[in-house]
Design a protein around this motif. Structure first.
Motif, PDB file in Angstrom:
ATOM      1  N   PHE A  43       0.838  -1.201   0.000  1.00 34.82           N
ATOM      2  CA  PHE A  43       0.000   0.000   0.000  1.00 34.82           C
ATOM      3  C   PHE A  43       0.874   1.252   0.000  1.00 34.82           C
ATOM      4  CE2 PHE A  43      -2.386   3.275   2.430  1.00 34.82           C
ATOM      5  CZ  PHE A  43      -3.400   3.492   1.506  1.00 34.82           C
ATOM      6  N   ARG A  44       1.933   1.242   0.791  1.00 30.52           N
ATOM      7  CA  ARG A  44       2.809   2.418   0.852  1.00 30.52           C
ATOM      8  C   ARG A  44       3.457   2.720  -0.490  1.00 30.52           C
ATOM      9  NH1 ARG A  44       4.205   0.053   5.690  1.00 30.52           N
ATOM     10  NH2 ARG A  44       6.216  -0.715   4.910  1.00 30.52           N
ATOM     11  N   ARG A  45       3.748   1.668  -1.260  1.00 29.91           N
ATOM     12  CA  ARG A  45       4.401   1.877  -2.558  1.00 29.91           C
ATOM     13  C   ARG A  45       3.537   2.670  -3.528  1.00 29.91           C
ATOM     14  NH1 ARG A  45       7.244  -3.117  -1.743  1.00 29.91           N
ATOM     15  NH2 ARG A  45       5.495  -4.353  -2.492  1.00 29.91           N
ATOM     16  N   LEU A  46       2.241   2.726  -3.279  1.00 29.41           N
ATOM     17  CA  LEU A  46       1.354   3.480  -4.164  1.00 29.41           C
ATOM     18  C   LEU A  46       1.688   4.974  -4.166  1.00 29.41           C
ATOM     19  CD1 LEU A  46      -2.092   1.803  -3.363  1.00 29.41           C
ATOM     20  CD2 LEU A  46      -0.696   1.472  -5.409  1.00 29.41           C
ATOM     21  N   GLN A  47       2.410   5.436  -3.143  1.00 29.86           N
ATOM     22  CA  GLN A  47       2.753   6.862  -3.090  1.00 29.86           C
ATOM     23  C   GLN A  47       3.752   7.238  -4.182  1.00 29.86           C
ATOM     24  OE1 GLN A  47       5.069   7.975   0.477  1.00 29.86           O
ATOM     25  NE2 GLN A  47       5.474   5.799   0.732  1.00 29.86           N
ATOM     26  N   ASP A  48       4.416   6.244  -4.773  1.00 29.88           N
ATOM     27  CA  ASP A  48       5.377   6.522  -5.846  1.00 29.88           C
ATOM     28  C   ASP A  48       4.932   5.858  -7.156  1.00 29.88           C
ATOM     29  OD1 ASP A  48       7.574   7.454  -7.179  1.00 29.88           O
ATOM     30  OD2 ASP A  48       8.982   6.016  -6.333  1.00 29.88           O
ATOM     31  N   LYS A  49       3.623   5.756  -7.325  1.00 29.22           N
ATOM     32  CA  LYS A  49       3.052   5.328  -8.605  1.00 29.22           C
ATOM     33  C   LYS A  49       2.038   6.403  -8.987  1.00 29.22           C
ATOM     34  CE  LYS A  49       3.498   0.304  -8.151  1.00 29.22           C
ATOM     35  NZ  LYS A  49       2.857  -0.989  -8.414  1.00 29.22           N
ATOM     36  N   THR A  50       2.215   6.981 -10.166  1.00 30.96           N
ATOM     37  CA  THR A  50       1.410   8.136 -10.531  1.00 30.96           C
ATOM     38  C   THR A  50       0.204   7.747 -11.368  1.00 30.96           C
ATOM     39  OG1 THR A  50       3.556   9.226 -10.700  1.00 30.96           O
ATOM     40  CG2 THR A  50       1.637  10.529 -11.281  1.00 30.96           C
ATOM     41  N   GLN A  51      -0.868   8.528 -11.231  1.00 30.54           N
ATOM     42  CA  GLN A  51      -2.091   8.308 -11.986  1.00 30.54           C
ATOM     43  C   GLN A  51      -1.910   8.647 -13.464  1.00 30.54           C
ATOM     44  OE1 GLN A  51      -4.393   6.270 -10.377  1.00 30.54           O
ATOM     45  NE2 GLN A  51      -5.927   7.635 -11.191  1.00 30.54           N
TER      46      GLN A  51
END
Length: 470
Positions: A43-51
């Motif tokens: 879940f935390r890794r989503l902060q470095d995946k862009t829309q």
């Protein structure tokens, strides 16, 4: 379908959440799911995946993390509205206030993990992986035999129709190694909710008119999990009713956010948005929500308040207004089709046939014309394609003979060492007792598992390091 089974608290690890054990923990099973997700590295890794704008330096632009939080919030709000309507309008005598509370918690959790399996670089990353397999799998050989001939039709279709939604189910049930091979060990009700398309890759039918067949929902490797989950909830091969709500929250979140992000990044001006809405309003004079009038009145209010940027004030407040309106549309869409949804026969999304649906279509079309087909985005996607093609080439070549009697060459063995032990352990667990063809299929999945687990910046950095650019 009945809510008493749809809200199934069973988990893959037998006994977890099902035995009556004395405890001071007063959380429901679905509240426990929430804390498992929030505390996870995936879940935390989503902060470095862009829309939409990968590798963007702005701190305003949404990441997968902020998008997921928005979907979680909107999903919970929709759950509250819909649950209250079911109770007040007595649509279902078996539906209780506790069930309303449970669906809110499930939707809150589902919003957090609905994109957790997506690869780096947004939806373009999915397309790039899909296209890599379409281009390369037919040419690939294993021990002098064509790989395509070794794999079953479903195994091949899994790669040709690669899908982030299917990867999400795989990640939370197998790849996120917390205690054992059961991943996050989430409740079946939650797992079923995130399966947007309850069909395998061989049953996709984009022209059927049934939304559940638009894409695949699970891989061949995870079919046993899907069957166990959907049997326990009673949804079987139908969409879980909460999936419609999750999808509405997702669509609502990203289509409104894309407009705001496009405006902030300078792809879309206030006057261009006004012109687009003017056309929609003329085509739908009977609409209950006058989109252009709302935007203009907010602009005038900004002038009256003497804000420094009345256009920005108007657009951002307009986004909030239409989100409220679209929540009402989705609520009506669910409650007005309640019997069809519960029978598994409703074929559309919750905005279907409403002005809200036409507004959503326009927002998506604006984002496509002003942002996704812009030169700036095309340049980014060319860069991203080079990165992903290189990583897929290197990784697939490295794993082809991994875990076989053949010795890997020194470079391939080093490349394999980059892959997380969690993913390799999941592969070994699944490969036990399998045929050579199934093991090969699982090794190819091991590559997509690893690539999908990458953040945008990690994928870029790994590409640079492997090419001696750092």
């Amino acid at each position: 379908m009945e809510w008493s089974t749809l809200l199934c608290t069973e988990r893959m690890r037998s006994g977890a959440g099902n035995r009556r054990i004395k405890t001071t923990d007063l959380r429901s099973e679905f509240e426990k799911d929430y804390h498992r997700i929030i505390g996870s590295a995936s879940f935390r890794r989503l902060q470095d995946k862009t829309q939409v704008f990968p590798l963007d330096k702005s701190d305003f632009i949404r990441t997968r993390l902020t998008h997921s939080l928005e979907v979680s919030s909107l999903g919970k709000s929709l759950g509250q509205n819909i649950g209250e309507n079911i109770i007040n309008c007595r649509k279902d005598p078996g539906f209780t206030p506790k069930m309303k509370e449970d669906i809110c918690h499930i939707l809150q959790c589902a919003g957090l993990i609905h994109d957790i399996g997506n690869p780096p670089f947004g939806h373009f990353g999915e397309n790039a992986i899909r296209e890599w397999f379409i281009k390369n799998l037919p040419c690939m050989t294993y021990q002098d035999e064509p790989v395509e001939r070794m794999l079953t039709p479903q195994m091949k279709a899994d790669f040709y129709h690669f899908e982030g939604n299917a990867q999400a189910l795989r990640l939370v049930t197998k790849l996120h190694y917390l205690v054992d091979e059961y991943g996050m060990n989430l409740t079946y009700a939650l797992l079923n909710t995130i399966v947007k398309y309850p069909v395998p890759s061989t049953k996709i039918s984009i022209h059927s008119g049934n939304i559940k067949e638009k894409k695949m929902g699970y891989y061949y490797a995870d079919q046993d999990i899907f069957e166990a989950v959907s049997t326990a909830t009673g949804a079987k091969n139908n969409r879980h009713p909460l999936t419609y709500i999750l999808e509405a929250a997702d669509d609502l979140a990203y289509k409104t956010a894309d407009i705001e992000d496009a405006f902030v990044k300078g792809f879309l001006s206030f006057h261009e948005l006004s012109r687009e809405l003017e056309k929609l309003q003329k085509e739908n004079p009977e609409a209950d929500f006058q989109t252009l009038d709302k935007l203009k009145s907010l602009y005038e209010r900004g002038i009256e308040k003497k804000v420094s940027h009345p256009e920005s004030y108007a657009v951002k407040n307009w986004i909030v207004r239409i989100q409220g309106y679209l929540i009402s549309c989705a609520t009506f869409g669910f409650t007005s089709h309640y019997e069809e949804i519960m029978a598994g026969t409703f074929k559309h999304d919750l905005f279907y046939g409403s002005f809200g649906g036409r507004l959503m279509d326009l927002l998506g079309d604006i984002a496509y014309r002003y942002v996704f087909t812009s030169t700036a985005i095309y340049k980014m996607e060319v860069t991203e394609s080079v990165i992903l093609d290189f990583l897929m080439d290197k990784m697939v070549h490295a794993v082809l003979y991994y875990d076989t009697d053949e010795m890997l060459d020194p470079i391939d063995s080093r490349v394999v060492s980059f892959i997380s032990d969690n993913y390799k352990n999941a592969y070994k667990h699944q490969a036990e007792g399998k045929s050579e063809a199934e093991k090969l299929y699982l090794r190819l999945l091991l590559v997509t598992d690893y690539v999908c687990g990458m953040t945008d910046s990690y994928a870029k950095r790994l590409y640079q390091e492997m090419n001696g650019l750092i």
